[in-house]
Design a protein around this motif. Structure first.
Motif, short mmCIF file in Angstrom:
data_model
loop_
_atom_site.label_atom_id
_atom_site.label_comp_id
_atom_site.label_asym_id
_atom_site.label_seq_id
_atom_site.Cartn_x
_atom_site.Cartn_y
_atom_site.Cartn_z
N MET A 1 -17.44 -8.01 3.02
CA MET A 1 -16.93 -8.31 4.26
C MET A 1 -15.49 -8.19 4.34
O MET A 1 -14.86 -7.73 5.08
N VAL A 2 -14.73 -8.56 3.32
CA VAL A 2 -13.47 -8.68 2.83
C VAL A 2 -12.96 -7.19 2.68
O VAL A 2 -12.08 -6.82 3.29
N THR A 3 -13.67 -6.40 2.19
CA THR A 3 -13.52 -5.08 1.73
C THR A 3 -13.58 -4.29 2.76
O THR A 3 -12.67 -3.48 3.16
N ARG A 4 -14.51 -4.57 3.70
CA ARG A 4 -14.61 -3.77 5.23
C ARG A 4 -13.45 -4.27 5.77
O ARG A 4 -12.90 -3.12 6.63
N THR A 5 -13.05 -5.52 6.12
CA THR A 5 -12.10 -5.78 6.74
C THR A 5 -10.51 -4.99 6.30
O THR A 5 -9.65 -4.62 7.12
N CYS A 6 -10.65 -4.99 5.04
CA CYS A 6 -9.52 -4.30 4.35
C CYS A 6 -9.21 -2.66 4.69
O CYS A 6 -8.26 -2.31 5.16
N LEU A 7 -10.60 -2.32 4.61
CA LEU A 7 -10.70 -0.74 5.09
C LEU A 7 -10.18 -0.65 6.44
O LEU A 7 -9.80 0.13 6.99
N ILE A 8 -10.85 -1.53 7.44
CA ILE A 8 -10.31 -1.54 8.92
C ILE A 8 -8.79 -1.52 9.12
O ILE A 8 -8.40 -0.83 9.71
N ILE A 9 -8.33 -2.49 8.51
CA ILE A 9 -6.76 -2.62 8.58
C ILE A 9 -5.92 -1.53 7.89
O ILE A 9 -5.10 -0.95 8.72
N PHE A 10 -6.55 -1.13 6.79
CA PHE A 10 -6.07 0.07 6.02
C PHE A 10 -5.99 1.51 7.08
O PHE A 10 -4.93 1.87 7.22
N THR A 11 -7.26 1.67 7.69
CA THR A 11 -7.20 2.87 8.73
C THR A 11 -6.20 2.53 9.92
O THR A 11 -5.66 3.54 10.30
N TYR A 12 -6.24 1.49 10.23
CA TYR A 12 -5.30 1.10 11.38
C TYR A 12 -3.86 1.39 11.04
O TYR A 12 -3.16 2.16 11.87
N ILE A 13 -3.58 1.03 10.07
CA ILE A 13 -1.99 1.32 9.62
C ILE A 13 -1.82 3.01 9.53
O ILE A 13 -0.85 3.38 9.71
#
Length: 115
Positions: free
Chosen positions: A1-13
């Motif tokens: 879950m944490v990895t997925r959230t980090c990937l979402i935030i990274f993509t957004y940035i």
């Protein structure tokens, strides 16, 4: 879950950073915008924001980001079907009214038509 959230935030940035190139008129503007974003702009610029503007933008951005994370496994269509028909009509009418009232009337074409 944490990895997925980090990937979402990274993509957004990454997507947000790439939009700077569409916003800027030339490469000097790109450098100036990135410098302003990082707080290291050498030139005097009118791109600086007041603390309230930064807080408003950050709040709106985080709200949208967390809304997308929260609603990631459901569709907007499903959410829309749960609304009663009369409120759907009011919602659509208000969206059309907002677009009409706040659409810019300038003669510049939408960004995709400028290429």
């Amino acid at each position: 879950m944490v990895t997925r959230t980090c990937l979402i935030i990274f993509t957004y940035i990454v997507v947000s950073i790439t939009w700077v190139f569409f916003r800027a008129e030339n490469l000097d503007d790109v450098v100036q915008i990135f410098g302003t974003l990082c707080g290291t702009s050498i030139q005097s610029t009118n791109m600086s924001l007041a603390a309230t503007e930064i807080t408003t933008a950050l709040t709106a951005t985080l709200t949208i980001l967390f809304w997308h994370i929260y609603r990631r496994n459901s569709s907007l269509e499903y959410l829309y079907t749960k609304i009663r028909p009369i409120f759907r009509g009011i919602l659509l009418l208000s969206q059309i009214l907002i677009i009409y009232l706040f659409a810019s009337g300038d003669d510049r074409a939408f960004i995709y038509f400028q290429f």
